[in-house]
Design a protein around this motif. Structure first.
Motif, mmCIF file in Angstrom:
data_model
loop_
_atom_site.group_PDB
_atom_site.id
_atom_site.type_symbol
_atom_site.label_atom_id
_atom_site.label_comp_id
_atom_site.label_asym_id
_atom_site.label_seq_id
_atom_site.Cartn_x
_atom_site.Cartn_y
_atom_site.Cartn_z
ATOM 1 N N SER A 34 0.874 -1.320 0.342
ATOM 2 C CA SER A 34 -0.209 -0.052 0.196
ATOM 3 C C SER A 34 0.914 1.388 -0.013
ATOM 4 N N GLY A 35 0.284 1.885 -0.284
ATOM 5 C CA GLY A 35 1.142 3.712 -0.531
ATOM 6 C C GLY A 35 0.407 4.685 -0.263
ATOM 7 N N GLU A 36 0.467 5.922 -0.014
ATOM 8 C CA GLU A 36 -0.359 7.154 0.320
ATOM 9 C C GLU A 36 0.875 8.614 -0.285
ATOM 10 N N LEU A 37 0.601 9.531 -0.103
ATOM 11 C CA LEU A 37 1.068 10.616 -0.821
ATOM 12 C C LEU A 37 1.340 11.396 0.090
ATOM 13 N N ALA A 38 2.108 12.624 -0.355
ATOM 14 C CA ALA A 38 1.707 13.406 0.769
ATOM 15 C C ALA A 38 2.983 14.866 -0.182
ATOM 16 N N VAL A 39 2.624 16.006 0.245
ATOM 17 C CA VAL A 39 3.851 17.315 -0.252
ATOM 18 C C VAL A 39 4.707 17.492 1.121
ATOM 19 N N VAL A 40 5.697 18.150 1.191
ATOM 20 C CA VAL A 40 5.830 19.330 2.129
ATOM 21 C C VAL A 40 6.340 20.564 1.686
ATOM 22 N N ARG A 41 5.544 21.022 2.334
ATOM 23 C CA ARG A 41 5.137 22.627 2.029
ATOM 24 C C ARG A 41 7.046 23.068 2.115
ATOM 25 N N THR A 42 7.356 23.100 0.871
ATOM 26 C CA THR A 42 8.105 24.398 1.068
ATOM 27 C C THR A 42 8.274 25.119 -0.579
ATOM 28 N N PRO A 43 8.845 26.455 -1.003
ATOM 29 C CA PRO A 43 8.485 27.575 -1.302
ATOM 30 C C PRO A 43 7.853 27.148 -2.625
ATOM 31 N N ILE A 44 8.259 25.690 -2.943
ATOM 32 C CA ILE A 44 8.603 25.329 -4.575
ATOM 33 C C ILE A 44 6.887 24.217 -4.725
ATOM 34 N N ALA A 45 6.520 24.263 -3.959
ATOM 35 C CA ALA A 45 5.273 23.177 -3.505
ATOM 36 C C ALA A 45 3.986 23.889 -4.784
ATOM 37 N N LEU A 68 1.479 19.684 3.600
ATOM 38 C CA LEU A 68 2.700 19.685 5.341
ATOM 39 C C LEU A 68 3.691 20.280 5.852
ATOM 40 N N SER A 69 3.465 20.800 6.688
ATOM 41 C CA SER A 69 4.730 21.549 7.425
ATOM 42 C C SER A 69 5.703 20.210 8.086
ATOM 43 N N ARG A 393 12.260 26.635 5.861
ATOM 44 C CA ARG A 393 11.368 26.957 5.018
ATOM 45 C C ARG A 393 10.077 25.719 5.041
ATOM 46 N N MET A 394 11.000 25.123 5.381
ATOM 47 C CA MET A 394 9.773 24.160 5.526
ATOM 48 C C MET A 394 7.913 24.355 6.700
ATOM 49 N N ASP A 395 8.783 24.698 7.748
ATOM 50 C CA ASP A 395 8.024 25.093 8.737
ATOM 51 C C ASP A 395 7.331 26.264 8.745
ATOM 52 N N VAL A 396 7.572 27.328 7.621
ATOM 53 C CA VAL A 396 7.054 28.248 8.420
ATOM 54 C C VAL A 396 6.395 29.198 6.413
ATOM 55 N N PRO A 397 5.180 29.346 6.763
ATOM 56 C CA PRO A 397 4.683 29.357 5.270
ATOM 57 C C PRO A 397 5.138 30.412 4.852
ATOM 58 N N PRO A 398 4.844 30.169 2.926
ATOM 59 C CA PRO A 398 5.865 30.461 2.654
ATOM 60 C C PRO A 398 5.086 32.280 2.211
ATOM 61 N N GLY A 399 4.311 32.952 2.487
ATOM 62 C CA GLY A 399 4.210 34.556 2.280
ATOM 63 C C GLY A 399 4.772 35.077 4.324
ATOM 64 N N ALA A 400 4.923 34.318 4.640
ATOM 65 C CA ALA A 400 5.381 34.231 6.280
ATOM 66 C C ALA A 400 6.901 34.984 5.891
ATOM 67 N N LEU A 401 7.332 33.810 5.247
ATOM 68 C CA LEU A 401 9.329 33.929 4.778
ATOM 69 C C LEU A 401 9.175 35.185 3.262
#
Length: 421
Positions: A34-45, A68-69, A393-401
């Motif tokens: 089985s498998g699942e996908l996630a996207v890590v929050r970065t400026p290029i998400a 996700l952060s 960069r992964m923990d802080v939202p792009p707008g805040a960055l």
């Protein structure tokens, strides 16, 4: 294959191209896994529309993956406890994931990474960022040989596995008499010439404009053809690599200057597969989409006007029989690729693939004696500092960055004024 319960794989992507690769890889997992996908929050998400295009046609195509952060991602991995984590990300993000985010996990999952497209020639940076992974997945005999040789020289301890690029799996060898991959639009008229953009090349604005002018010339000469520029992202969307001169923006400038007819060329995003279902010809400077065109028996051109080199990311197409010029594009003279080149580059026999066997053996080892800690090769102070910035960069939202970045620039200007007095 392991027989002690279901093997669960969690694939984490950071951009549109890696998400497409990860979704396809999950579709190719051994039966029963089985498998699942996630996207890590970065400026290029990727944006929601990019995510829909990336997962379209895959088992995960019914729902968009969560974004996700870093902190939320670590919690998710701790909760799910996957047997395998696929770091389907750009090198610096893989480096943060395997050396920071997933450090100390017990039991440690099998760590996998890979490259989502053409990866010739092999580069040290690609290996150095991924040195701690257990399995590095590549997609041609040539890539495997080059990366294995480079890995030995660098002292890498992980394995290299061969896989068919996910979007090529299931199709016949190019030029064979077998039917092409089934497509919902297979009866659609083939009247399009599709140009696939690449964010990094060509670099110069004038070079990019010369391609657009050639496409416009083709459209004027051949009104029976629909000329489409297939974008990886719209001008406001992020990509794996930064695009300095966006083709759609350049086209609008050329139209405003009266240099090209406004309706000569159209622009499209979304599924490349859908565009190729209508294509009579395909053209690019360098794009993995060229392989999709070959898989769907669409004649193609790899433009050589700007050079054929590692810098142009088209070195792999030497001796392919697909190289051509802007003049060839204007004349709609597309090529059929060389069969021997295809066999050595991405269109090998599926029986040669060993990535799934290697992965199953690593899962068994992880469940039994455990896996060794594979140390990072990037350990200089500047590497550690870059890793900390990457985690931020992964923990802080792009707008805040962006707000923080603007504040820092203003602070620097104030400091310069004060020191100049």
């Amino acid at each position: 294959m392991t027989d002690r319960g279901t093997v669960h794989v969690m694939a984490i992507a950071d951009s549109d191209s890696y998400l497409k690769w990860a979704a396809g890889l999950l579709d190719a997992l051994p039966e029963g896994w089985s498998g699942e996908l996630a996207v890590v929050r970065t400026p290029i998400a990727p944006s929601p529309s990019q995510m829909r295009g990336a997962v379209q046609g895959t088992r995960n195509g019914m729902a968009l993956p969560p974004v996700l952060s870093a902190t939320a991602l670590r919690r998710a991995v701790r909760r799910v406890r996957p047997d395998v984590v696929v770091a389907a990300c750009t090198g610096p993000v893989v480096d943060v994931l395997v050396n920071d985010l997933f450090s100390g996990l017990s039991p440690r999952p099998v760590l996998v990474s890979g490259l989502p497209g053409v990866s010739v020639p092999a580069t040290e940076r690609a290996w150095l960022y991924r040195a701690p992974v257990d399995l590095f997945i590549l997609h041609s005999h040539r890539e495997v040989a080059e990366f294995r040789e480079l890995g030995v020289r660098l002292g890498v301890t992980g394995e290299v596995g061969l896989a068919t690029l996910p979007f090529l799996a299931g199709g016949p060898a190019p030029g064979s008499d077998a039917p092409t991959i089934a497509d919902p639009a297979e009866d659609a008229p083939r009247n399009r010439v599709v140009f696939a953009t690449q964010a990094k090349v060509p670099v110069e604005r004038a070079e990019r404009e010369s391609i657009l002018r050639a496409l416009a010339d083709l459209a004027v000469r051949r009104p029976d053809l629909e000329v489409v520029v297939k974008l990886r992202a719209r001008a406001h969307e992020q990509q794996t690599h930064r695009e300095r001169h966006h083709f759609e923006t350049l086209w609008n400038d050329l139209v405003a200057a009266g240099e090209v007819p406004a309706d000569a060329v159209s622009f499209a995003d979304g599924s490349m597969r859908e565009q190729l279902a209508h294509a009579v010809g395909f053209v690019t400077v360098s794009s993995t989409a060229a392989l999709e065109a070959i898989a769907q028996d669409v004649p193609l051109l790899i433009l050589s006007d700007f050079g054929v080199s590692a810098e142009m990311i088209n070195l792999v197409f030497e001796d392919s029989g697909a190289l051509g010029t802007l003049d060839d594009l204007r004349a709609a003279e597309f090529r059929e690729p060389d069969k021997e080149w295809c066999a050595a580059n991405y269109f090998h026999d599926a029986a040669d693939n060993d990535w799934a066997r290697r992965l199953a053996a690593l899962v068994e080892r992880a469940r039994g004696e455990g896996l060794p800690v594979r140390p990072p090769l990037l350990t200089a102070p500047e590497d550690l500092a870059r890793r900390r910035r990457g985690r931020l960069r992964m923990d802080v939202p792009p707008g805040a960055l962006r707000t923080i970045g603007r504040f820092r620039k203003r602070l620097k200007r104030v400091r310069r004024r004060l020191t100049s007095r």
